[in-house]
Motif scaffolding. Structure first.
Motif, PDB file in Angstrom:
ATOM      1  N   ALA A   1       0.833  -1.213   0.000  1.00 22.60           N
ATOM      2  CA  ALA A   1       0.000   0.000   0.000  1.00 22.60           C
ATOM      3  C   ALA A   1       0.863   1.257   0.000  1.00 22.60           C
ATOM      4  CB  ALA A   1      -0.936  -0.024   1.208  1.00 22.60           C
ATOM      5  N   LEU A   2       1.914   1.263   0.838  1.00 26.93           N
ATOM      6  CA  LEU A   2       2.800   2.432   0.877  1.00 26.93           C
ATOM      7  C   LEU A   2       3.518   2.620  -0.466  1.00 26.93           C
ATOM      8  CD1 LEU A   2       4.398   2.078   4.460  1.00 26.93           C
ATOM      9  CD2 LEU A   2       2.760   3.810   3.654  1.00 26.93           C
TER      10      LEU A   2
ATOM     11  N   TYR B   1       2.506   1.692  -3.475  1.00 25.75           N
ATOM     12  CA  TYR B   1       1.579   2.206  -4.488  1.00 25.75           C
ATOM     13  C   TYR B   1       1.193   3.659  -4.209  1.00 25.75           C
ATOM     14  CZ  TYR B   1       0.941  -2.309  -6.757  1.00 25.75           C
ATOM     15  OH  TYR B   1       1.143  -3.454  -7.468  1.00 25.75           O
ATOM     16  N   LEU B   2       1.064   4.029  -2.926  1.00 24.68           N
ATOM     17  CA  LEU B   2       0.740   5.408  -2.571  1.00 24.68           C
ATOM     18  C   LEU B   2       1.855   6.357  -3.011  1.00 24.68           C
ATOM     19  CD1 LEU B   2      -1.045   7.508  -1.130  1.00 24.68           C
ATOM     20  CD2 LEU B   2       0.138   6.931   1.000  1.00 24.68           C
ATOM     21  N   PHE B   3       3.100   5.983  -2.715  1.00 25.05           N
ATOM     22  CA  PHE B   3       4.228   6.839  -3.084  1.00 25.05           C
ATOM     23  C   PHE B   3       4.376   6.907  -4.605  1.00 25.05           C
ATOM     24  CE2 PHE B   3       8.821   7.892  -3.420  1.00 25.05           C
ATOM     25  CZ  PHE B   3       8.792   9.068  -2.689  1.00 25.05           C
ATOM     26  N   ALA B   4       4.103   5.771  -5.270  1.00 27.28           N
ATOM     27  CA  ALA B   4       4.160   5.772  -6.738  1.00 27.28           C
ATOM     28  C   ALA B   4       3.114   6.722  -7.317  1.00 27.28           C
ATOM     29  CB  ALA B   4       3.946   4.363  -7.269  1.00 27.28           C
ATOM     30  N   GLY B   5       1.909   6.736  -6.699  1.00 28.57           N
ATOM     31  CA  GLY B   5       0.866   7.641  -7.162  1.00 28.57           C
ATOM     32  C   GLY B   5       1.241   9.098  -6.967  1.00 28.57           C
ATOM     33  N   LEU B   6       1.847   9.424  -5.808  1.00 26.27           N
ATOM     34  CA  LEU B   6       2.275  10.799  -5.561  1.00 26.27           C
ATOM     35  C   LEU B   6       3.334  11.235  -6.568  1.00 26.27           C
ATOM     36  CD1 LEU B   6       2.482  10.795  -1.638  1.00 26.27           C
ATOM     37  CD2 LEU B   6       0.739  11.874  -3.080  1.00 26.27           C
ATOM     38  N   CYS B   7       4.274  10.345  -6.859  1.00 24.11           N
ATOM     39  CA  CYS B   7       5.295  10.670  -7.866  1.00 24.11           C
ATOM     40  C   CYS B   7       4.646  10.910  -9.235  1.00 24.11           C
ATOM     41  CB  CYS B   7       6.311   9.534  -7.973  1.00 24.11           C
ATOM     42  SG  CYS B   7       7.399   9.369  -6.544  1.00 24.11           S
ATOM     43  N   GLY B   8       3.614  10.115  -9.542  1.00 25.98           N
ATOM     44  CA  GLY B   8       2.917  10.298 -10.814  1.00 25.98           C
ATOM     45  C   GLY B   8       2.215  11.634 -10.895  1.00 25.98           C
ATOM     46  N   ILE B   9       1.630  12.096  -9.775  1.00 31.04           N
ATOM     47  CA  ILE B   9       0.942  13.394  -9.768  1.00 31.04           C
ATOM     48  C   ILE B   9       1.925  14.535 -10.001  1.00 31.04           C
ATOM     49  CG2 ILE B   9      -0.331  15.006  -8.310  1.00 31.04           C
ATOM     50  CD1 ILE B   9      -1.673  12.590  -6.993  1.00 31.04           C
ATOM     51  N   VAL B  10       3.053  14.498  -9.263  1.00 28.69           N
ATOM     52  CA  VAL B  10       4.061  15.558  -9.435  1.00 28.69           C
ATOM     53  C   VAL B  10       4.655  15.506 -10.841  1.00 28.69           C
ATOM     54  CG1 VAL B  10       6.238  16.478  -8.572  1.00 28.69           C
ATOM     55  CG2 VAL B  10       4.577  15.513  -6.975  1.00 28.69           C
ATOM     56  N   GLN B  11       4.866  14.293 -11.327  1.00 30.42           N
ATOM     57  CA  GLN B  11       5.405  14.139 -12.687  1.00 30.42           C
ATOM     58  C   GLN B  11       4.461  14.759 -13.717  1.00 30.42           C
ATOM     59  OE1 GLN B  11       5.202  10.107 -13.951  1.00 30.42           O
ATOM     60  NE2 GLN B  11       5.329  10.655 -16.106  1.00 30.42           N
ATOM     61  N   ALA B  12       3.144  14.506 -13.591  1.00 30.66           N
ATOM     62  CA  ALA B  12       2.171  15.064 -14.528  1.00 30.66           C
ATOM     63  C   ALA B  12       2.155  16.588 -14.472  1.00 30.66           C
ATOM     64  CB  ALA B  12       0.779  14.505 -14.222  1.00 30.66           C
ATOM     65  N   ARG B  13       2.317  17.149 -13.270  1.00 33.65           N
ATOM     66  CA  ARG B  13       2.321  18.609 -13.139  1.00 33.65           C
ATOM     67  C   ARG B  13       3.549  19.214 -13.817  1.00 33.65           C
ATOM     68  NH1 ARG B  13       0.036  22.722 -10.451  1.00 33.65           N
ATOM     69  NH2 ARG B  13       1.348  24.474  -9.828  1.00 33.65           N
ATOM     70  N   LEU B  14       4.721  18.611 -13.591  1.00 34.49           N
ATOM     71  CA  LEU B  14       5.937  19.117 -14.218  1.00 34.49           C
ATOM     72  C   LEU B  14       5.845  19.020 -15.750  1.00 34.49           C
ATOM     73  CD1 LEU B  14       8.784  17.717 -11.920  1.00 34.49           C
ATOM     74  CD2 LEU B  14       7.772  20.001 -11.927  1.00 34.49           C
ATOM     75  N   ALA B  15       5.292  17.904 -16.234  1.00 32.48           N
ATOM     76  CA  ALA B  15       5.136  17.744 -17.683  1.00 32.48           C
ATOM     77  C   ALA B  15       4.199  18.801 -18.240  1.00 32.48           C
ATOM     78  CB  ALA B  15       4.618  16.343 -18.001  1.00 32.48           C
ATOM     79  N   ASN B  16       3.126  19.089 -17.518  1.00 27.97           N
ATOM     80  CA  ASN B  16       2.181  20.100 -17.966  1.00 27.97           C
ATOM     81  C   ASN B  16       2.826  21.475 -18.032  1.00 27.97           C
ATOM     82  OD1 ASN B  16      -0.522  21.107 -18.600  1.00 27.97           O
ATOM     83  ND2 ASN B  16      -0.499  21.977 -16.548  1.00 27.97           N
TER      84      ASN B  16
END
Length: 649
Positions: free
Chosen positions: A133-134, A136-151
């Motif tokens: 769970a931890l 996958y949670l950390f992977a999701g947070l990295c994905g959110i920040v990654q999407a923001r930087l890409a945007n």
């Protein structure tokens, strides 16, 4: 400002109607030519080069997110083994004598570790699940920040692209706008750039993640079982060949789609701006039929592009499902032989799904990528268009601008095969008014375009107070020239702002004084908000004559050294025309004025009248002397007089 005059109409047979160009020009050189999908794709990615720090951050976060995501199934497989081991341990403890395994069963359970009498260790299972769970949670947070930087990176790149296109439009010569429909140019600046930004935003982060996911999952698959991994690898070349074949057929359709979009926008813009004329001449049906034809072309191109590229995803899903079935069968056989544990096979099946999913996602994005590159191709074509010659590195300028303009053996042609002006010479002294008359297509407005350096002479030169205008900075040259054209141009804003256009820092008192001189004040006072009345770029709320008076007031306020009047009173009534002529006489005092006129009654008081035919000056003199000669001017004057008499009769 917009180009107008008689030869603009005559030139319709040799070039498209001129579109309004920007008033400010800059220098610069062309960039690398776009040639095909591969070159344009690389060039589009090159637009992201200034965002390297953000791209590196996207790659780093994507790597962490993918690494954590691919570790999850392996850890979950360990939880499965713990549960299975606990089940067998409990059975062995409760029925020790009955728990006998044959050789096949012992071989299958060889990879399962259990202790007889010991059941499921829920604490250990819970710990494993907690870690998952931890992760996958950390992977999701990295994905959110990654999407923001890409945007952020994509939007900055799109912002720079729009700025580059705007600067390019300012560097393009007037001849480019003469050959391009305004709707087509607007489509490239708006629709195509928006499509590029949308494509990059939707695909860049996803493609990076998908490719890293393929690498990460493949690594874990080889770690678990190289045999199953090789089976899964078979889908990569099959998918690549399929995507290449379909993409090759889809790309021309995407190019056709965006070309059709530009043509349709050009038609809509043309019909909208001329809506009243379309109705007056009863051409609604023809306009609608042409719209339907262009719309049908866009539909066909869009349908084919989306349909062909849309075949990729279901085909990739079929390959992925087939691969999944093979992995499940072979994995079951490996468990039966004891080569793999059930948890490992469970993890591998999850990996096989994760392996095919990014491939399918990349395939699904193929239509977006092809559409974006097709738009990029059109934008790069605009950026690669030939620019006007740059201003001199060390421009010359007159010590004092008096307004002495001389054309010395000037030659010019729009079409290299069709001469328009040949060996034209004339002199305009400061404070004099030079009227230019002649039949349509004689080259009258072309003289103004050459003086303003909208076009460059093909022979001879033009001087301002003894300085060749080709050696001057364009912006400085045009700053000394005020123009009032037959085709008025206003922008969305207040009437005061429109009058003050080109006169930065003008006070309200100066604006009102110019309006009074141009007889604008008399109708502005009747408006509810006076000078603060807001009008749109079509001048809604004011008549054609009032729009022309506003542009005349704009010239009054600018107080230029040289004044160009191209049928400046064509849209006003007779009484207003008399008032304007008196005001113009004051405005022309001490300034060099070029007056292009069809109505000869408006230029009787000109110091010099030039009669042009076929790009050459055939007569020159004042009004009285030219009438006495009984030549071309006399014939034009008599023709207008006869027409006036016929209208009165």
């Amino acid at each position: 400002m917009s180009s107008g005059g008689d030869e603009a109409k005559a030139a319709a047979t040799r070039r498209p109607a001129p579109a309004m160009g920007p008033g400010r020009f800059m220098s610069g050189g062309p960039v690398e030519k776009s040639m095909n999908f591969k070159v344009s794709g690389k060039r589009l990615l090159g637009r992201l080069r200034p965002e390297r720090p953000l791209i590196i951050g996207v790659l780093a976060l994507a790597t962490v997110s993918v690494a954590l995501s691919v570790i999850g199934p392996k850890i979950l497989g360990h939880a499965t083994d713990l549960i299975l081991g606990g089940v067998f341990g409990k059975l062995a403890g409760e029925h020790p004598g009955a728990f006998h395994l044959n050789s096949k069963q012992q071989q299958m359970l060889a990879s399962v570790h259990f202790t007889p009498g010991k059941g499921i260790d829920f604490g250990a299972v819970g710990t494993v699940l907690g870690w998952v769970a931890l992760i996958y949670l950390f992977a999701g947070l990295c994905g959110i920040v990654q999407a923001r930087l890409a945007n952020v990176a994509v939007q900055r790149a799109a912002n720079r692209l729009r700025s580059d296109v705007e600067d390019k439009l300012a560097r393009l010569p007037l001849s480019y706008y003469d050959k391009q429909p305004r709707g087509e140019v607007l489509s490239r600046v708006t629709n195509d750039i928006d499509n590029i930004a949308q494509t990059l935003q939707q695909t860049m982060s996803q493609i990076i993640t998908s490719l890293l996911m393929v690498v990460g999952v493949l690594t874990m698959m080889f770690w678990i079982s190289w045999i199953l991994a090789l089976i899964a690898l078979v889908s990569i070349p099959a998918s690549a060949v399929l995507a290449a074949k379909v993409g090759k057929r889809a790309q021309p359709q995407f190019v056709a789609q965006w070309k059709s979009t530009g043509k349709l926008n050009a038609h809509i813009e043309e019909m909208y701006t001329g809506h009243s004329l379309v109705k007056v001449f009863g051409r609604q049906q023809e306009a609608a039929e042409q719209f339907d034809a262009e719309n049908e072309k866009l539909y066909q191109a869009s349908f084919k592009a989306q349909f062909i590229s849309g075949l990729i995803q279901p085909a990739m899903m079929f390959i992925g499902n087939l691969n999944y079935v093979i992995v499940a069968v072979v994995g079951g056989l490996r468990v039966a032989s004891g080569a793999l544990s059930i948890g490992d096979v469970q993890a591998f099946i999850q990996y096989s799904r994760q392996f095919s999913q990014p491939l399918t996602q990349v395939a699904a994005m193929a239509n977006l990528v092809q559409s974006g590159v097709a738009s990029a191709e059109r934008v790069f074509e605009l950026l690669d268009a030939d620019e006007q010659s740059p201003d001199p590195a060390q421009p010359e300028r007159p010590e004092t601008v008096h307004g002495r303009v001389e054309f010395e053996h000037v030659a010019f042609r729009y079409d290299p095969e069709k001469p328009l002006i040949e060996d034209l010479s004339l002199l305009a002294e400061p404070g004099h008014t030079v009227a230019i008359v002649g039949p349509t297509g004689a080259g009258k407005t072309t003289l103004v375009n050459l003086l303003m350096r909208f076009y460059e002479p093909t022979g001879g030169r033009i001087t301002l107070d003894g300085v060749d205008v080709a050696a001057m900075n364009r912006e400085e040259l045009r700053g000394n020239i005020g123009m009032v054209l037959q085709d008025t141009w206003l922008f969305g804003g207040s009437i005061a702002d429109n009058i003050a256009y080109g006169s930065e820092g003008a006070t309200r008192e100066q604006v009102v004084a110019a309006a009074k001189a141009a007889h604008v004040d008399r109708f502005v006072r009747t408006l509810p908000d006076g000078y603060d009345t807001v009008i749109d770029d079509e001048g809604t709320g004011v008549s054609a004559g009032e729009k022309q008076l506003i542009t005349i007031a704009r010239a009054f306020l600018a107080e230029p050294s040289i004044l160009v009047l191209d049928e400046a009173t064509s849209s006003v009534d007779t009484r207003t025309e008399v008032l304007i002529q008196r005001a113009m006489a004051k405005l022309r005092a001490g300034r060099t004025a070029f007056v292009i006129a069809h109505r000869l009654s408006t230029i009787r008081d000109a110091d010099t009248i030039l009669v042009m035919e076929n790009g050459a000056i055939v007569e020159q003199g004042d009004h009285a002397s030219l009438l006495e000669q009984g030549g071309a001017y006399a014939r034009l004057y008599q023709a207008q007089f006869a027409q006036a008499v016929a209208e009165v009769d």
